[in-house]
Design a protein around this motif. Structure first.
Motif, PDB file in Angstrom:
ATOM      1  N   ASP A  14       0.839  -1.208   0.000  1.00 46.17           N
ATOM      2  CA  ASP A  14       0.000   0.000   0.000  1.00 46.17           C
ATOM      3  C   ASP A  14       0.873   1.257   0.000  1.00 46.17           C
ATOM      4  O   ASP A  14       2.058   1.176   0.325  1.00 46.17           O
ATOM      5  CB  ASP A  14      -0.925  -0.034   1.208  1.00 46.17           C
ATOM      6  N   ILE A  15       0.280   2.410  -0.311  1.00 46.57           N
ATOM      7  CA  ILE A  15       1.081   3.592  -0.670  1.00 46.57           C
ATOM      8  C   ILE A  15       2.145   3.992   0.359  1.00 46.57           C
ATOM      9  O   ILE A  15       3.255   4.326  -0.007  1.00 46.57           O
ATOM     10  CB  ILE A  15       0.205   4.803  -1.089  1.00 46.57           C
ATOM     11  N   VAL A  16       1.773   3.967   1.646  1.00 44.61           N
ATOM     12  CA  VAL A  16       2.798   4.154   2.684  1.00 44.61           C
ATOM     13  C   VAL A  16       2.642   2.966   3.627  1.00 44.61           C
ATOM     14  O   VAL A  16       1.681   2.921   4.415  1.00 44.61           O
ATOM     15  CB  VAL A  16       2.630   5.488   3.447  1.00 44.61           C
ATOM     16  N   SER A  17       3.517   2.001   3.515  1.00 43.72           N
ATOM     17  CA  SER A  17       3.344   0.758   4.288  1.00 43.72           C
ATOM     18  C   SER A  17       4.672   0.013   4.354  1.00 43.72           C
ATOM     19  O   SER A  17       5.590   0.282   3.569  1.00 43.72           O
ATOM     20  CB  SER A  17       2.311  -0.142   3.613  1.00 43.72           C
ATOM     21  N   GLN A  18       4.745  -0.941   5.293  1.00 38.91           N
ATOM     22  CA  GLN A  18       5.963  -1.729   5.432  1.00 38.91           C
ATOM     23  C   GLN A  18       6.200  -2.581   4.186  1.00 38.91           C
ATOM     24  O   GLN A  18       7.330  -2.716   3.717  1.00 38.91           O
ATOM     25  CB  GLN A  18       5.879  -2.615   6.686  1.00 38.91           C
ATOM     26  N   GLY A  19       5.118  -3.141   3.637  1.00 36.99           N
ATOM     27  CA  GLY A  19       5.248  -3.993   2.447  1.00 36.99           C
ATOM     28  C   GLY A  19       5.808  -3.216   1.268  1.00 36.99           C
ATOM     29  O   GLY A  19       6.632  -3.724   0.499  1.00 36.99           O
ATOM     30  N   TYR A  20       5.385  -1.970   1.140  1.00 35.69           N
ATOM     31  CA  TYR A  20       5.904  -1.106   0.072  1.00 35.69           C
ATOM     32  C   TYR A  20       7.397  -0.839   0.304  1.00 35.69           C
ATOM     33  O   TYR A  20       8.217  -0.981  -0.604  1.00 35.69           O
ATOM     34  CB  TYR A  20       5.106   0.214   0.036  1.00 35.69           C
ATOM     35  N   ASP A  21       7.734  -0.459   1.546  1.00 37.84           N
ATOM     36  CA  ASP A  21       9.140  -0.152   1.863  1.00 37.84           C
ATOM     37  C   ASP A  21      10.030  -1.367   1.615  1.00 37.84           C
ATOM     38  O   ASP A  21      11.137  -1.245   1.074  1.00 37.84           O
ATOM     39  CB  ASP A  21       9.279   0.285   3.328  1.00 37.84           C
ATOM     40  N   ASP A  22       9.545  -2.537   2.014  1.00 33.02           N
ATOM     41  CA  ASP A  22      10.333  -3.768   1.809  1.00 33.02           C
ATOM     42  C   ASP A  22      10.533  -4.035   0.318  1.00 33.02           C
ATOM     43  O   ASP A  22      11.604  -4.495  -0.097  1.00 33.02           O
ATOM     44  CB  ASP A  22       9.622  -4.979   2.440  1.00 33.02           C
ATOM     45  N   SER A  23       9.513  -3.748  -0.477  1.00 34.66           N
ATOM     46  CA  SER A  23       9.617  -3.986  -1.920  1.00 34.66           C
ATOM     47  C   SER A  23      10.646  -3.057  -2.551  1.00 34.66           C
ATOM     48  O   SER A  23      11.434  -3.458  -3.408  1.00 34.66           O
ATOM     49  CB  SER A  23       8.254  -3.787  -2.596  1.00 34.66           C
ATOM     50  N   LEU A  24      10.635  -1.794  -2.098  1.00 38.81           N
ATOM     51  CA  LEU A  24      11.602  -0.831  -2.616  1.00 38.81           C
ATOM     52  C   LEU A  24      13.027  -1.244  -2.218  1.00 38.81           C
ATOM     53  O   LEU A  24      13.969  -1.146  -3.015  1.00 38.81           O
ATOM     54  CB  LEU A  24      11.261   0.564  -2.056  1.00 38.81           C
TER      55      LEU A  24
END
Ligand SMILES: [Zn+2]
Length: 415
Positions: A14-24
């Motif tokens: 999601d736009i601001v989320s741990q899953g997003y950060d991990d993907s980046l």
């Protein structure tokens, strides 16, 4: 590209989320990436960066404790940015917060409310008929906290500071074609571009849709005048022909190069004006006050769009490769293009300079030798001349490069 997709697709990005950060973070291990962070609450032109959102648990039960829906079964069951709730509600109330798609009754739709505060679940339409009690227990455990919206920027410096920007978004949880395929192609493009000596500087951006582009540009306004052209990429893995959506102006150099390459490389493709095929971050980059020409390339439409059916099974590496090759060819032409400026007077004594081309070697070039010579005033680029004379870019480029090697033209710096 398929490895990246298999590793990241089921994450809750999601736009601001741990899953997003991990993907980046995962992408930053594949290519050099500068991470730009914009904190929650930052005013970005007319928008505000939202909170970091996480979902821990969510379910719907009847009053006997039978579970009718559970987050454990699929991440998409909870609407992105849903508020928390722990309540018994009437069936009528529940139905206002249950999202389904009658056109695709076996799939869970992707639904989100980033900026309106509301709670909600998403469910297969064909499961709604099992909801025949009067009351239900609904439980959603989500948290909203201060965080940072993150943008991954891969910069590949070129001979000049003018930038070609390539954009893909990374914020669609547990889906593949929209939006991970654009990300996978962008990662591979970065690797290819890094192997070359480029004329333009390239910036490849990985960001959350819309708010990511707005955050990046509003916090880095000094970059905007350097952005000459852009391409938006997504939905590249499904089995459909390409769709080229032109930039807002529709006839800029990059639009014409995209058309030229698609016409030569693929049998059939769809084409449409700005915002008539898909809607993505080009609305920001090519939008009010920014106006960077940004066509988009996709394989829109596809039936599994924004649903739990958008899985790795509906895409192939072969399709991704085709799309990658198209973009590489578009960039190659843009990168080699220049404005030749005449340094001679009178028609050139072609055979004296080894510039005569026999019709048996290249008939079209032979027929157009004079026409090319008449177009070297510095106001037409190699690509303009190619289009004017309905020729092949490389034929024109190689021929005019030979003029340059003989000191008969120089490169005009106008772009
Ligand atoms: Zn989407």
């Amino acid at each position: 590209m398929m490895n990246l997709i298999r590793d990241l697709w089921f994450k809750r990005r999601d736009i601001v989320s741990q899953g997003y950060d991990d993907s980046l973070e995962y992408i930053s291990r594949l290519i050099p990436l500068e991470i730009v962070s914009v904190p929650t609450g930052t005013q970005c032109w007319t928008w505000t960066v939202p909170e970091k959102w996480e979902v821990n648990n969510a379910y719907i039960e009847d009053l006997e404790g039978n579970r009718l829906l559970s987050l454990e079964d699929h991440p998409l069951h909870v609407m992105s940015y849903s508020l928390p709730i722990d309540q018994v509600v009437s069936k009528e109330e529940l139905m206002k917060h249950l999202y389904s798609n009658p056109q695709r009754p076996g799939a869970i739709p992707f639904n989100f409310k980033y900026y309106q505060r509301d709670w909600g679940f998403c469910i297969q339409h064909n499961r709604l008929e099992s909801f025949n009690e009067e009351q239900y227990k609904v439980f959603i455990d989500t948290t909203f906290e201060e965080g940072s919206l993150k943008i991954g920027v891969c910069t590949i410096p070129g001979e000049i500071e003018d930038v070609i920007v390539l954009v893909a978004h990374l914020c669609h949880p547990a889906m593949v074609n929209d939006d991970l395929t654009g990300v996978a192609v962008l990662v591979d493009l970065a690797k290819e571009l890094m192997k070359k000596q480029n004329h333009y500087t390239y910036k490849l951006l990985f960001l959350p849709e819309t708010i990511g582009s707005i955050s990046y540009l509003s916090q880095n306004e000094e970059i905007i005048p350097k952005l000459k052209y852009g391409i938006f990429l997504e939905m590249l893995g499904n089995d459909n022909i390409h769709a080229l959506q032109l930039s807002r102006r529709g006839n800029t150099l990059i639009d014409r190069v995209c058309q030229y390459v698609l016409k030569r490389k693929v049998e059939k493709f769809n084409e449409g004006p700005f915002r008539k095929i898909v809607g993505n971050d080009e609305m920001v980059f090519d939008g009010p006050g920014i106006f960077v020409p940004m066509p988009s390339i996709s394989r829109w439409p596809y039936p599994e769009y924004h649903s739990s059916d958008d899985t790795p099974e509906i895409i192939t590496g072969e399709r991704l490769n085709e799309s990658k090759e198209l973009v590489l060819e578009i960039l190659r032409i843009l990168d080699l293009n220049y404005y030749p400026k005449r340094q001679f007077k009178g028609p050139v004594f072609l055979s004296g300079y080894g510039l005569w081309v026999d019709w048996r070697v290249n008939k079209k070039l032979n027929q157009n030798l004079e026409q090319i010579m008449l177009r070297l005033e510095g106001d037409k680029s190699i690509f303009d001349i190619t289009e004017d004379l309905d020729m092949e870019f490389d034929d024109v480029l190689n021929y005019i490069n030979a003029f340059e090697q003989n000191g008969l033209i120089t490169r005009n710096e106008v772009h």
